[in-house]
Design an enzyme around this catalytic site. Structure first.
Site, PDB file in Angstrom:
ATOM      1  N   GLU A   1       0.852  -1.192   0.000  1.00  0.00           N
ATOM      2  CA  GLU A   1       0.000   0.000   0.000  1.00  0.00           C
ATOM      3  C   GLU A   1       0.890   1.245   0.000  1.00  0.00           C
ATOM      4  O   GLU A   1       1.998   1.229   0.558  1.00  0.00           O
ATOM      5  CB  GLU A   1      -0.900  -0.010   1.257  1.00  0.00           C
ATOM      6  CG  GLU A   1      -1.803   1.217   1.347  1.00  0.00           C
ATOM      7  CD  GLU A   1      -2.952   1.073   2.349  1.00  0.00           C
ATOM      8  OE1 GLU A   1      -2.993   0.072   3.086  1.00  0.00           O
ATOM      9  OE2 GLU A   1      -3.799   1.984   2.373  1.00  0.00           O
TER      10      GLU A   1
ATOM     11  N   ASN B   1     -12.287  -1.281  -1.183  1.00  0.00           N
ATOM     12  CA  ASN B   1     -11.629  -1.814   0.005  1.00  0.00           C
ATOM     13  C   ASN B   1     -12.375  -1.309   1.240  1.00  0.00           C
ATOM     14  O   ASN B   1     -12.694  -0.124   1.329  1.00  0.00           O
ATOM     15  CB  ASN B   1     -10.178  -1.319   0.067  1.00  0.00           C
ATOM     16  CG  ASN B   1      -9.525  -1.606   1.416  1.00  0.00           C
ATOM     17  OD1 ASN B   1      -9.160  -2.742   1.695  1.00  0.00           O
ATOM     18  ND2 ASN B   1      -9.404  -0.583   2.254  1.00  0.00           N
ATOM     19  N   GLU B   2     -12.632  -2.214   2.160  1.00  0.00           N
ATOM     20  CA  GLU B   2     -13.312  -1.848   3.419  1.00  0.00           C
ATOM     21  C   GLU B   2     -14.431  -0.844   3.137  1.00  0.00           C
ATOM     22  O   GLU B   2     -14.466   0.258   3.704  1.00  0.00           O
ATOM     23  CB  GLU B   2     -12.302  -1.330   4.457  1.00  0.00           C
ATOM     24  CG  GLU B   2     -11.302  -2.406   4.846  1.00  0.00           C
ATOM     25  CD  GLU B   2     -10.475  -2.136   6.094  1.00  0.00           C
ATOM     26  OE1 GLU B   2     -10.485  -1.007   6.602  1.00  0.00           O
ATOM     27  OE2 GLU B   2      -9.811  -3.087   6.559  1.00  0.00           O
TER      28      GLU B   2
ATOM     29  N   TYR C   1      -7.148  -8.475  11.817  1.00  0.00           N
ATOM     30  CA  TYR C   1      -5.874  -8.140  12.457  1.00  0.00           C
ATOM     31  C   TYR C   1      -5.890  -8.621  13.908  1.00  0.00           C
ATOM     32  O   TYR C   1      -6.943  -8.619  14.564  1.00  0.00           O
ATOM     33  CB  TYR C   1      -5.651  -6.626  12.441  1.00  0.00           C
ATOM     34  CG  TYR C   1      -5.298  -6.088  11.066  1.00  0.00           C
ATOM     35  CD1 TYR C   1      -4.006  -6.225  10.566  1.00  0.00           C
ATOM     36  CD2 TYR C   1      -6.248  -5.465  10.266  1.00  0.00           C
ATOM     37  CE1 TYR C   1      -3.663  -5.740   9.301  1.00  0.00           C
ATOM     38  CE2 TYR C   1      -5.918  -4.973   9.000  1.00  0.00           C
ATOM     39  CZ  TYR C   1      -4.623  -5.119   8.530  1.00  0.00           C
ATOM     40  OH  TYR C   1      -4.282  -4.646   7.285  1.00  0.00           O
TER      41      TYR C   1
ATOM     42  N   GLU D   1      -6.299  -9.053   4.085  1.00  0.00           N
ATOM     43  CA  GLU D   1      -5.490  -8.329   5.086  1.00  0.00           C
ATOM     44  C   GLU D   1      -5.500  -9.145   6.364  1.00  0.00           C
ATOM     45  O   GLU D   1      -6.565  -9.391   6.943  1.00  0.00           O
ATOM     46  CB  GLU D   1      -6.043  -6.925   5.343  1.00  0.00           C
ATOM     47  CG  GLU D   1      -5.823  -5.987   4.176  1.00  0.00           C
ATOM     48  CD  GLU D   1      -6.216  -4.540   4.474  1.00  0.00           C
ATOM     49  OE1 GLU D   1      -6.124  -4.103   5.633  1.00  0.00           O
ATOM     50  OE2 GLU D   1      -6.616  -3.858   3.512  1.00  0.00           O
TER      51      GLU D   1
ATOM     52  N   GLN E   1       1.814  -5.831   6.090  1.00  0.00           N
ATOM     53  CA  GLN E   1       2.084  -5.569   4.694  1.00  0.00           C
ATOM     54  C   GLN E   1       3.517  -5.992   4.381  1.00  0.00           C
ATOM     55  O   GLN E   1       4.267  -6.329   5.293  1.00  0.00           O
ATOM     56  CB  GLN E   1       1.880  -4.094   4.402  1.00  0.00           C
ATOM     57  CG  GLN E   1       0.450  -3.625   4.672  1.00  0.00           C
ATOM     58  CD  GLN E   1       0.116  -2.278   4.004  1.00  0.00           C
ATOM     59  OE1 GLN E   1       0.858  -1.760   3.196  1.00  0.00           O
ATOM     60  NE2 GLN E   1      -1.034  -1.728   4.389  1.00  0.00           N
TER      61      GLN E   1
HETATM   62  O1  AHR Z   1      -3.212  -2.256   6.364  1.00  0.00           O
HETATM   63  C1  AHR Z   1      -3.507  -0.989   6.873  1.00  0.00           C
HETATM   64  C2  AHR Z   1      -4.966  -0.632   6.700  1.00  0.00           C
HETATM   65  O2  AHR Z   1      -5.760  -1.484   7.452  1.00  0.00           O
HETATM   66  C3  AHR Z   1      -5.517  -0.762   5.301  1.00  0.00           C
HETATM   67  O3  AHR Z   1      -5.270   0.344   4.515  1.00  0.00           O
HETATM   68  C4  AHR Z   1      -6.988  -0.885   5.545  1.00  0.00           C
HETATM   69  O4  AHR Z   1      -7.645  -1.603   4.546  1.00  0.00           O
HETATM   70  C5  AHR Z   1      -7.061  -1.557   6.903  1.00  0.00           C
HETATM   71  O5  AHR Z   1      -7.938  -0.922   7.743  1.00  0.00           O
END
Ligand code: AHR
Length: 553
Positions: A58, A218-219, A289, A352, A402
């Site tokens: 990103e 995305n999201e 996450y 992600e 990432q």
């Molecule tokens: O990976 C960092 C961020 O986390 C990404 O840009 C987003 O999609 C997520 O919230």
């Protein structure tokens, strides 16, 4: 006694093995092994898609600028501006997929800004300039004001060099469906047929890139537009109703849920299906996450996070327990998808995943969300990849977040300094699973006990998966326990073992990590393994990741 014969995580030599196995038959089995693994070679789950071994790039902090892109005129060794050491290391781990340009950045990005002569490319405010908690005294630069020196052709060249399939996330929040399909034209239309194809040729790439994977936003429940599932379904249909394919089977990925939000999945699938539009979707993205190490003291996004390097035992287990939730997230979303998509045409794409810590361990103050990666992250990576293998029929692709200098990175890089993280080594160790058939594997071991906010708590002990390719069986196992090695009896049903080799990653200090000054501190070691009998006896060391390569007769 037998425990001693297998202690230290190294399989015994054949002579020792025969002694051990004789002793083994004399002893009661339960006294020897506290854990069991049963590999059912005749029970396939599905092929492990190489795309599960995906990465994420990103335009955020130090990922692109200072990470991948050093510029064509840099003194740092580069291939057309791409950091050579990173390209070389990537090739080795066989990256299945590379996602770009975001993340949240994607929904602010106009692909036209990143094409044409570099000197004439526009500068714009990067999405993350205002969205992030920047390290102290971060200067201005391309991480805050995007210079567009790294654009579509550079990204696609990077993918070609490292051998990964590109996966491009379209801007659904702030550009139109027309902009999207003209981006597809730029990437894929035959040489000389369209103006975007001519622009591509002017960027040095006459032949089409044949990009197959496209994320539709995305999201979209958050930074990607703050839509309801119904609103997003309408946008999704608009974006995918017509896109030129040039004979390529385009794979569209819908912007799926945040963690366990089953409502987002159910409502989106229901609304899409009302217009019979499920056929225009290949994958459904899931983001998860691991970040809250507070032991239930808070659910606050900032307060709940811990340090990447300085952590207590409780934080170790809390983080890994969160990673272990991936298993139920996959199953739960898959079941909801199946209520509507009865034949399960649509696959899950966990685009992600990884650990997210509080700021403070980044290697440079321009690296927003940069963090160190320790042996804890290596265990997290192994545990998560094993989870994907166990759901090989459901998970079509995945991207760790990432690639470099951001969240759970495989690399840290700054100027001419570069190092591999323990997470990189897990991707290297596990790449043997790619394209193999995941087979049902039953792992039973005592749970790990710890104190969570003053109360006793447990988490899964051993975690793992196995896959078969011809006569070669790959078994990968993480032991999250900080104190106990797990003496394990490994039975392979329906096969005889010819030979065993292996490799493992462990550290005596649970905070161990690699730095520019000490880049080889955490590295995998080959195991000294001789031919052994079925069942095998193996001791998985505490806080470790292990791969056993078992050749069958
Ligand atoms: O990976 C960092 C961020 O986390 C990404 O840009 C987003 O999609 C997520 O919230």
């Amino acid at each position: 006694m037998i425990g001693a014969a297998v202690a230290g995580g190294v399989l015994v030599s054949s002579k020792q093995a025969s002694v051990a196995s004789r002793l083994f038959t004399l002893a009661t089995r339960t006294a020897v092994a506290d854990s069991r693994i049963e590999i059912l070679t005749a029970e396939p789950i599905g092929t492990i898609a190489p795309e599960i071994y995906g990465h994420f790039v990103e335009h955020l902090g130090g990922v692109v600028y200072d990470g991948i892109w050093v510029g064509e005129n840099s003194k740092i060794p580069n291939l057309g501006g791409l950091r050579k050491s990173l390209v070389d290391a990537m090739k080795k781990i066989k990256p299945g997929l590379v996602r770009w340009p975001g993340g949240c950045f994607a929904d602010s990005y106009d692909w036209r800004d990143g094409i044409g002569p570099r000197a004439r490319r526009p500068r714009h405010t990067n999405f993350w300039r205002d969205a992030g908690e920047w390290p102290k005294d971060t200067p201005d630069g391309p991480w805050k004001y995007e210079t567009n020196q790294f654009g579509t052709a550079d990204f696609l060249r990077f993918c070609k060099l490292v051998g990964g399939e590109p996966y491009i996330a379209a801007n659904l929040r702030s550009l139109s469906a027309r902009d999207f399909y003209q981006w597809v034209e730029y990437c894929n239309s035959p040489a000389g047929t369209t103006s975007p194809a001519d622009a591509r040729a002017a960027d040095g790439e006459r032949e089409p890139f044949k990009v197959r994977y496209w994320g539709i936003g995305n999201e979209s429940w958050g930074c990607g537009g703050n839509f309801t599932p119904e609103e997003y379904a309408a946008e999704y249909r608009r974006f995918t109703a017509w896109v030129p394919n040039y004979g390529i089977k385009l794979a569209f990925v819908g912007s799926g849920p945040n963690g366990g939000d089953l409502d987002w999945t159910r409502r989106f699938f229901t609304r899409l299906n009302e217009r019979r539009a499920l056929g225009a979707m290949w994958g459904w993205a899931l983001h998860h996450y691991s970040w809250n190490v507070s032991g239930g003291r808070t659910t606050d996004w900032r307060q709940g996070k811990g340090d990447a390097v300085n952590y207590q035992n409780e934080e170790w287990y809390e983080l890994l327990s969160q990673a272990d939730l991936m298993d139920s997230l996959i199953t739960n979303h898959w079941n909801v998808m199946g209520e509507i998509d009865r034949t399960h045409r649509v696959k899950l794409v966990v685009d992600e995943w990884g650990a997210w810590y509080k700021p403070g361990s980044e290697v440079n103050n321009t690296h927003l969300l940069g963090q160190q990666s320790t042996i804890r992250d290596a265990v997290l990576a192994g545990l998560t990849l094993d989870t994907f293998h166990r759901h090989a029929e459901k998970v079509g692709a995945a991207n760790i977040a990432q690639l470099v200098n951001c969240l759970q990175s495989l690399f840290i890089a700054h100027e001419d300094k570069f190092a591999l993280t323990p997470t990189y080594h897990v991707f290297d160790m596990y790449s043997a699973h790619q394209n193999a058939t995941a087979v049902r594997t039953i792992v039973s071991s005592p749970p790990s006990s710890y104190t969570r906010n003053g109360q006793s708590a447990t988490m899964r002990g051993l975690n793992g998966s196995a896959s078969l390719q011809g006569r070669f069986l790959t078994l990968t196992i993480t032991n999250a326990d900080l104190k106990n090695a797990r003496e394990t009896e490994i039975s392979i049903r329906g096969a005889t073992i010819k030979s065993v080799m292996g490799v493992n990653l462990k550290a005596t200090d649970i905070h161990a990590h690699n730095t520019f000054a000490d880049p080889h501190r955490v590295e995998p070691k080959d195991l000294n393994v001789a031919q052994v009998r079925n069942p095998l006896l193996y001791s998985f060391p505490p806080a470790s990741v292990t791969r056993l390569d078992i050749e069958l007769e």
